[in-house]
Design a protein around this motif. Sequence first.
Motif, PDB file in Angstrom:
ATOM      1  N   THR A 153       0.892  -1.123   0.113  1.00 39.69           N
ATOM      2  CA  THR A 153      -0.004   0.027   0.008  1.00 39.69           C
ATOM      3  C   THR A 153       0.892   1.289   0.051  1.00 39.69           C
ATOM      4  N   MET A 154       1.852   1.208   0.853  1.00 43.73           N
ATOM      5  CA  MET A 154       2.879   2.503   0.636  1.00 43.73           C
ATOM      6  C   MET A 154       3.531   2.570  -0.689  1.00 43.73           C
ATOM      7  N   ILE A 155       3.827   1.660  -1.303  1.00 41.54           N
ATOM      8  CA  ILE A 155       4.324   1.809  -2.696  1.00 41.54           C
ATOM      9  C   ILE A 155       3.373   2.296  -3.509  1.00 41.54           C
ATOM     10  N   SER A 156       2.096   1.670  -3.534  1.00 49.57           N
ATOM     11  CA  SER A 156       1.022   2.105  -4.249  1.00 49.57           C
ATOM     12  C   SER A 156       0.933   3.772  -4.170  1.00 49.57           C
ATOM     13  N   CYS A 157       1.031   4.295  -3.096  1.00 50.21           N
ATOM     14  CA  CYS A 157       0.529   5.706  -2.897  1.00 50.21           C
ATOM     15  C   CYS A 157       1.749   6.418  -3.267  1.00 50.21           C
ATOM     16  N   VAL A 158       3.050   5.997  -2.950  1.00 53.54           N
ATOM     17  CA  VAL A 158       4.263   6.792  -3.324  1.00 53.54           C
ATOM     18  C   VAL A 158       4.324   6.725  -4.969  1.00 53.54           C
ATOM     19  N   ASN A 159       4.001   5.640  -5.624  1.00 54.40           N
ATOM     20  CA  ASN A 159       4.221   5.426  -7.146  1.00 54.40           C
ATOM     21  C   ASN A 159       3.246   6.499  -7.723  1.00 54.40           C
ATOM     22  N   ALA A 160       2.065   6.401  -7.108  1.00 47.27           N
ATOM     23  CA  ALA A 160       0.852   7.221  -7.655  1.00 47.27           C
ATOM     24  C   ALA A 160       1.386   8.657  -7.611  1.00 47.27           C
ATOM     25  N   ALA A 161       1.790   9.336  -6.459  1.00 53.03           N
ATOM     26  CA  ALA A 161       2.111  10.289  -6.330  1.00 53.03           C
ATOM     27  C   ALA A 161       3.072  11.088  -7.326  1.00 53.03           C
ATOM     28  N   LEU A 162       4.401   9.990  -7.499  1.00 50.24           N
ATOM     29  CA  LEU A 162       5.357  10.243  -8.368  1.00 50.24           C
ATOM     30  C   LEU A 162       4.714  10.399  -9.954  1.00 50.24           C
ATOM     31  N   SER A 163       4.057   9.251 -10.218  1.00 51.71           N
ATOM     32  CA  SER A 163       3.391   9.513 -11.508  1.00 51.71           C
ATOM     33  C   SER A 163       2.663  10.791 -12.000  1.00 51.71           C
ATOM     34  N   ILE A 164       2.016  11.311 -11.017  1.00 50.48           N
ATOM     35  CA  ILE A 164       1.103  12.527 -11.028  1.00 50.48           C
ATOM     36  C   ILE A 164       2.136  13.838 -11.279  1.00 50.48           C
ATOM     37  N   ALA A 165       3.275  13.535 -10.596  1.00 44.23           N
ATOM     38  CA  ALA A 165       4.168  14.558 -10.855  1.00 44.23           C
ATOM     39  C   ALA A 165       4.773  14.608 -12.003  1.00 44.23           C
ATOM     40  N   MET A 166       4.915  13.589 -12.799  1.00 45.60           N
ATOM     41  CA  MET A 166       5.565  13.349 -14.352  1.00 45.60           C
ATOM     42  C   MET A 166       4.471  13.581 -15.199  1.00 45.60           C
ATOM     43  N   VAL A 167       3.126  13.411 -14.758  1.00 45.44           N
ATOM     44  CA  VAL A 167       2.038  13.958 -15.855  1.00 45.44           C
ATOM     45  C   VAL A 167       2.147  15.631 -15.786  1.00 45.44           C
ATOM     46  N   CYS A 168       2.465  16.062 -14.608  1.00 45.24           N
ATOM     47  CA  CYS A 168       2.507  17.434 -14.750  1.00 45.24           C
ATOM     48  C   CYS A 168       3.567  17.884 -15.498  1.00 45.24           C
ATOM     49  N   LEU A 169       4.645  17.340 -15.725  1.00 42.37           N
ATOM     50  CA  LEU A 169       5.770  17.688 -16.722  1.00 42.37           C
ATOM     51  C   LEU A 169       5.340  17.301 -18.130  1.00 42.37           C
ATOM     52  N   GLU A 170       4.435  16.286 -18.491  1.00 42.30           N
ATOM     53  CA  GLU A 170       3.948  15.998 -19.752  1.00 42.30           C
ATOM     54  C   GLU A 170       3.057  17.241 -20.131  1.00 42.30           C
ATOM     55  N   VAL A 171       2.143  17.720 -19.335  1.00 41.52           N
ATOM     56  CA  VAL A 171       1.185  18.912 -19.446  1.00 41.52           C
ATOM     57  C   VAL A 171       2.121  20.230 -19.711  1.00 41.52           C
ATOM     58  N   GLU A 172       3.223  20.248 -19.247  1.00 40.45           N
ATOM     59  CA  GLU A 172       3.967  21.245 -19.381  1.00 40.45           C
ATOM     60  C   GLU A 172       4.789  21.461 -20.792  1.00 40.45           C
ATOM     61  N   THR A 173       5.121  20.149 -21.374  1.00 38.82           N
ATOM     62  CA  THR A 173       5.662  20.121 -22.725  1.00 38.82           C
ATOM     63  C   THR A 173       4.526  20.312 -23.651  1.00 38.82           C
ATOM     64  N   ILE A 174       3.330  19.737 -23.465  1.00 39.45           N
ATOM     65  CA  ILE A 174       2.196  19.880 -24.511  1.00 39.45           C
ATOM     66  C   ILE A 174       2.143  21.270 -24.621  1.00 39.45           C
ATOM     67  N   ALA A 175       1.693  21.927 -23.286  1.00 35.64           N
ATOM     68  CA  ALA A 175       1.588  23.425 -23.465  1.00 35.64           C
ATOM     69  C   ALA A 175       2.600  24.186 -24.396  1.00 35.64           C
ATOM     70  N   ILE A 176       3.626  23.865 -23.897  1.00 37.33           N
ATOM     71  CA  ILE A 176       5.077  24.553 -24.774  1.00 37.33           C
ATOM     72  C   ILE A 176       4.699  24.497 -26.326  1.00 37.33           C
ATOM     73  N   THR A 177       4.316  23.002 -26.606  1.00 38.91           N
ATOM     74  CA  THR A 177       4.234  22.699 -28.249  1.00 38.91           C
ATOM     75  C   THR A 177       3.143  23.525 -28.677  1.00 38.91           C
ATOM     76  N   LEU A 178       2.006  23.636 -27.921  1.00 36.79           N
ATOM     77  CA  LEU A 178       0.787  24.532 -28.463  1.00 36.79           C
ATOM     78  C   LEU A 178       1.044  25.938 -28.492  1.00 36.79           C
ATOM     79  N   SER A 179       1.808  26.418 -27.559  1.00 37.81           N
ATOM     80  CA  SER A 179       2.097  27.830 -27.408  1.00 37.81           C
ATOM     81  C   SER A 179       3.140  28.364 -28.538  1.00 37.81           C
ATOM     82  N   PHE A 180       3.896  27.366 -28.763  1.00 33.09           N
ATOM     83  CA  PHE A 180       4.807  27.396 -29.934  1.00 33.09           C
ATOM     84  C   PHE A 180       4.182  27.550 -31.280  1.00 33.09           C
ATOM     85  N   LEU A 181       3.328  26.809 -31.297  1.00 35.66           N
ATOM     86  CA  LEU A 181       2.177  26.974 -32.552  1.00 35.66           C
ATOM     87  C   LEU A 181       1.337  27.906 -32.729  1.00 35.66           C
TER      88      LEU A 181
END
Length: 482
Positions: free
Chosen positions: A123-151
């Motif tokens: 359960t501990m690893i499920s919680c931490v893994n989920a939190a870290l994955s969400i943090a990396m999702v934010c990075l994907e949104v960051e670069t998606i936004a950069i691509t659209l802003s660039f366009l």
Amino acid sequence: MNWGVLIAVLIYEVVSIVGIGAFMAYKNKKSGGAESGSFAFAGGGLPASLVGITLALTLLGSAHNWGTCQNAASMGVIAAWFGIACVIMMVVITQITGPWIRRTGAKTIGDFLNKVFGKVPGTMISCVNAALSIAMVCLEVETIAITLSFLTGWSYMISAIVGGILAMLYVLLAGMKEIAWLNLLNAILMYAALIVVFICLCFKLPGGWDQVEATMTASADTSWMTSIFGNKALIIGFAIPSALGATMFHGMAQTGYQPVATAKNNHEVKKSLWFAGPINGLFCIIPALIGVAAFSILAYRNAGSMMMTPAMLLDLLPKPVIALLAAGFLGVDLSSFAVMALAPATLISHDMYTLYKPNATEKQKSTLSRVIIIIIGIVSIAICNFQPAVVDMVNWCFSFGIPVFIMGVIGLWWKRSTKASVITFIITWIVVCIWSTFGLQNALGWANFHVNYISLIVALIVGVISTAVLPGKKGLFAGKRA
């Protein structure tokens, strides 16, 4: 605003996402897929090609495209080592840890840790893994936004909202089957885009690539930036810890295991390396070269390390090529967003929700997963204005997965101690936070001693000693064939 380019890119993304998603959703419904785990695991029936491509694109996103361009502006061509590091990661996932975890019958990394060490570590690893994955999702949104802003020239937040909606559609309609087939399409597109961009720059760069090299080698401060090996400090402080962190984190994380869990069998998992390794590992080379080219032209440096490459490309490339590149880069980031968001949703619906409702059906889990993906998408859009250096942030997240990898191997092949696993996780994470937060690297004069080294050393010492001293059971696979 490049309206023609924008419309072409959006038409491609919307038609491909909605078209493939609706078709797969129809097939899932017709075959009763909601009850067979189709949303999260594609029914466990994908061949090696789709498993490999999905694994490659899941772990090929913000750090590989704009993140590598950004890194190249400060460290040169050695930024491509992030992709090379990922080849090692693909070998470990497909040939070693993925088949091991599948042998236990686990569908999630939390379930795997439950089987090895018990409910508390799982359960501990499920919680931490989920939190870290969400943090990396934010990075994907960051670069998606950069691509659209660039366009478009839109504000960063408007670009993030539009991109976030597209990203959620990428996974919401049909889950892993939708992701797998979209990834196949986008894998072809993204490499075609990179090759075309590189060829165009041969003609459009002022003075060509020869001038880029001449500019960089003219100064002792930048001459090393044209070498794939950079300098000794970067090998120690970037290349090696990138390989170490990526391999150990994704080797035993839901993000790395989710595509593996969709395969027909372990034979298909092992064959998938021939797709996953080259597709993921080669991608960083051209973005690293493009990033160095942007840095070599003084006019673009004022845009900052992240935006100088988009600024150069927008000035030099013809509109059809910009459209192709934007569609390819968006496809890369959308695919990573999809599984990065699906992974924590799967952990929450399969590992945490079942603590509350043990008899939850697959349909209920799929519905909850969709709700969680929407929540993750909204949160990511809201906080993506916080823009850390992408590769640095990814590597920092990786350090939290290193003790999981170490204890996973120990628990499978040596001894299983619940207390030892919990102690190792907690102590390593505390040390990682202290090392990262209070500037100990600089205070000790160890600027190149990456946080991933600290995580590995502490996890090995604490893990081995605590496992040896504390009571436990024989390793799950101890005495069995590997």
